[in-house]
Design a protein around this motif. Structure first.
Motif, PDB file in Angstrom:
ATOM      1  N   ILE A  46      20.372  63.213  45.871  1.00 15.23           N
ATOM      2  CA  ILE A  46      19.194  62.403  46.178  1.00 15.23           C
ATOM      3  C   ILE A  46      19.337  61.880  47.597  1.00 15.23           C
ATOM      4  O   ILE A  46      20.350  61.253  47.933  1.00 15.23           O
ATOM      5  N   ASP A  47      18.355  62.157  48.426  1.00 15.84           N
ATOM      6  CA  ASP A  47      18.390  61.745  49.839  1.00 15.84           C
ATOM      7  C   ASP A  47      19.665  62.222  50.532  1.00 15.84           C
ATOM      8  O   ASP A  47      20.239  61.524  51.381  1.00 15.84           O
ATOM      9  N   GLY A  48      20.134  63.400  50.148  1.00 11.78           N
ATOM     10  CA  GLY A  48      21.289  64.001  50.793  1.00 11.78           C
ATOM     11  C   GLY A  48      22.629  63.518  50.272  1.00 11.78           C
ATOM     12  O   GLY A  48      23.672  63.948  50.785  1.00 11.78           O
ATOM     13  N   ASN A  49      22.618  62.668  49.224  1.00 10.00           N
ATOM     14  CA  ASN A  49      23.853  62.102  48.690  1.00 10.00           C
ATOM     15  C   ASN A  49      24.073  62.544  47.239  1.00 10.00           C
ATOM     16  O   ASN A  49      23.174  62.386  46.412  1.00 10.00           O
ATOM     17  N   PRO A  50      25.246  63.092  46.916  1.00 13.46           N
ATOM     18  CA  PRO A  50      25.520  63.495  45.533  1.00 13.46           C
ATOM     19  C   PRO A  50      25.771  62.281  44.645  1.00 13.46           C
ATOM     20  O   PRO A  50      26.474  61.350  45.030  1.00 13.46           O
ATOM     21  N   HIS A  51      25.181  62.303  43.454  1.00  9.68           N
ATOM     22  CA  HIS A  51      25.331  61.220  42.489  1.00  9.68           C
ATOM     23  C   HIS A  51      26.186  61.707  41.327  1.00  9.68           C
ATOM     24  O   HIS A  51      26.126  62.872  40.939  1.00  9.68           O
ATOM     25  N   ILE A  52      26.965  60.762  40.749  1.00  6.35           N
ATOM     26  CA  ILE A  52      27.802  61.120  39.609  1.00  6.35           C
ATOM     27  C   ILE A  52      28.026  59.898  38.734  1.00  6.35           C
ATOM     28  O   ILE A  52      28.074  58.766  39.233  1.00  6.35           O
ATOM     29  N   ARG A  53      28.155  60.124  37.442  1.00  5.11           N
ATOM     30  CA  ARG A  53      28.468  59.043  36.506  1.00  5.11           C
ATOM     31  C   ARG A  53      29.966  59.032  36.244  1.00  5.11           C
ATOM     32  O   ARG A  53      30.584  60.076  36.063  1.00  5.11           O
ATOM     33  N   TYR A  54      30.524  57.832  36.239  1.00  2.92           N
ATOM     34  CA  TYR A  54      31.943  57.638  35.976  1.00  2.92           C
ATOM     35  C   TYR A  54      32.075  56.489  34.992  1.00  2.92           C
ATOM     36  O   TYR A  54      31.710  55.348  35.304  1.00  2.92           O
ATOM     37  N   PHE A  55      32.549  56.779  33.785  1.00  4.89           N
ATOM     38  CA  PHE A  55      32.651  55.780  32.723  1.00  4.89           C
ATOM     39  C   PHE A  55      31.375  54.941  32.606  1.00  4.89           C
ATOM     40  O   PHE A  55      31.402  53.709  32.704  1.00  4.89           O
ATOM     41  N   ASN A  56      30.257  55.634  32.445  1.00  3.83           N
ATOM     42  CA  ASN A  56      28.966  54.993  32.127  1.00  3.83           C
ATOM     43  C   ASN A  56      28.334  54.250  33.294  1.00  3.83           C
ATOM     44  O   ASN A  56      27.319  53.565  33.118  1.00  3.83           O
ATOM     45  N   ASN A  57      28.921  54.362  34.488  1.00  4.49           N
ATOM     46  CA  ASN A  57      28.336  53.721  35.664  1.00  4.49           C
ATOM     47  C   ASN A  57      27.889  54.784  36.666  1.00  4.49           C
ATOM     48  O   ASN A  57      28.462  55.869  36.731  1.00  4.49           O
ATOM     49  N   GLU A  58      26.870  54.443  37.439  1.00  7.24           N
ATOM     50  CA  GLU A  58      26.312  55.380  38.414  1.00  7.24           C
ATOM     51  C   GLU A  58      26.934  55.146  39.790  1.00  7.24           C
ATOM     52  O   GLU A  58      27.005  54.010  40.276  1.00  7.24           O
ATOM     53  N   TYR A  59      27.357  56.239  40.418  1.00  6.88           N
ATOM     54  CA  TYR A  59      27.949  56.198  41.754  1.00  6.88           C
ATOM     55  C   TYR A  59      27.291  57.266  42.627  1.00  6.88           C
ATOM     56  O   TYR A  59      26.692  58.219  42.121  1.00  6.88           O
ATOM     57  N   ARG A  60      27.460  57.097  43.938  1.00  3.45           N
ATOM     58  CA  ARG A  60      27.047  58.145  44.863  1.00  3.45           C
ATOM     59  C   ARG A  60      27.996  58.160  46.055  1.00  3.45           C
ATOM     60  O   ARG A  60      28.645  57.148  46.374  1.00  3.45           O
ATOM     61  N   LEU A  61      28.101  59.303  46.678  1.00  9.72           N
ATOM     62  CA  LEU A  61      28.829  59.419  47.933  1.00  9.72           C
ATOM     63  C   LEU A  61      27.804  59.346  49.049  1.00  9.72           C
ATOM     64  O   LEU A  61      26.903  60.191  49.129  1.00  9.72           O
ATOM     65  N   ASN A  62      27.936  58.322  49.896  1.00 12.96           N
ATOM     66  CA  ASN A  62      27.056  58.196  51.053  1.00 12.96           C
ATOM     67  C   ASN A  62      27.582  59.155  52.120  1.00 12.96           C
ATOM     68  O   ASN A  62      28.615  58.896  52.744  1.00 12.96           O
TER      69      ASN A  62
END
Length: 221
Positions: A46-62
């Motif tokens: 999304i907007d050039g940043n990969p998103h991933i879930r880790y133990f039920n929380n949402e993260y992204r790499l900027n």
């Protein structure tokens, strides 16, 4: 030394506090092209940043500044990302093979691929306190595991499988103490035998710490 020792030392420590390490990882992923790793891991970009879930929380790499960000109160935050969770995600993006395998076969994390394990006479800083906390409290542990979206498995007195990442699962198996047979409480962590297709061996300590910390914090509420 146990792979859990370093994770224990950094539990609750903000990743940004490890300034030298943080700068190295920020620079490594600054300007990162996420397409390849996103294709391998089937991640949403999304907007050039990969998103991933880790133990039920949402993260992204900027990908502009190389920082791991966590969605907190509907806002992306990099200051409250702890060392263990940041390293788990950075390592996933770094060490995942081009054709990783999920075998579905589990083995003890401590014996994975013949790695040298900790001295059995030295108490593990993550495992031993957890065993002490939940001995004679199996029902409470089972309830906490269910609330944490664990899937119950038929192992031990309390066994659950958790999704650390969508492609990386971890199993917690707990045996309560048996005073009659002089058996202390015992906790074992099981991982897919091909987990190193996705991460470094020491990353397992980070994931283990985050799982146990999640359950311990829920127990404090």
């Amino acid at each position: 030394m146990s792979i859990n020792y370093h994770a224990f030392q950094n539990r609750g420590v903000a990743f940004s506090e490890h300034e030298e390490d943080a700068i190295i990882w920020y620079q490594k992923f600054s300007g990162f092209n996420p397409q390849k790793i996103s294709n391998i891991l089937h991640l949403q970009i999304i907007d050039g940043n990969p998103h991933i879930r880790y133990f039920n929380n949402e993260y992204r790499l900027n990908c502009q500044n190389g920082k791991i960000e966590k969605l907190i109160d509907d806002k992306w935050d990099d200051e409250r990302v702890c060392f263990n969770e940041a390293m788990a995600i950075y390592h996933l993006f770094t060490y995942t093979k081009e054709m990783p395998v999920v075998s579905g076969e589990y083995m003890l994390a401590s014996s994975l691929q013949g790695e040298v394990v900790a001295n059995p006479y030295v108490k593990d800083p993550l495992i031993w306190p957890f065993e002490e906390r939940f001995k004679n409290r199996v029902d409470r542990l089972r309830s906490l595991c269910k609330k944490a979206c664990g899937i119950e498995i038929n192992e031990g007195d309390c066994g659950f499988e958790f999704e650390a990442f969508p492609m990386v699962h971890i199993r917690l198996v707990f045996w309560d103490e048996d005073e009659e047979d002089d058996m202390p409480a015992s906790l074992k962590i099981w991982v897919d035998k091909c987990i190193l297709d996705f991460m470094h061996y020491e990353t397992i300590g980070c994931i283990t710490s985050d799982l146990l910390e999640m359950l311990e914090k829920a127990d404090d509420v």
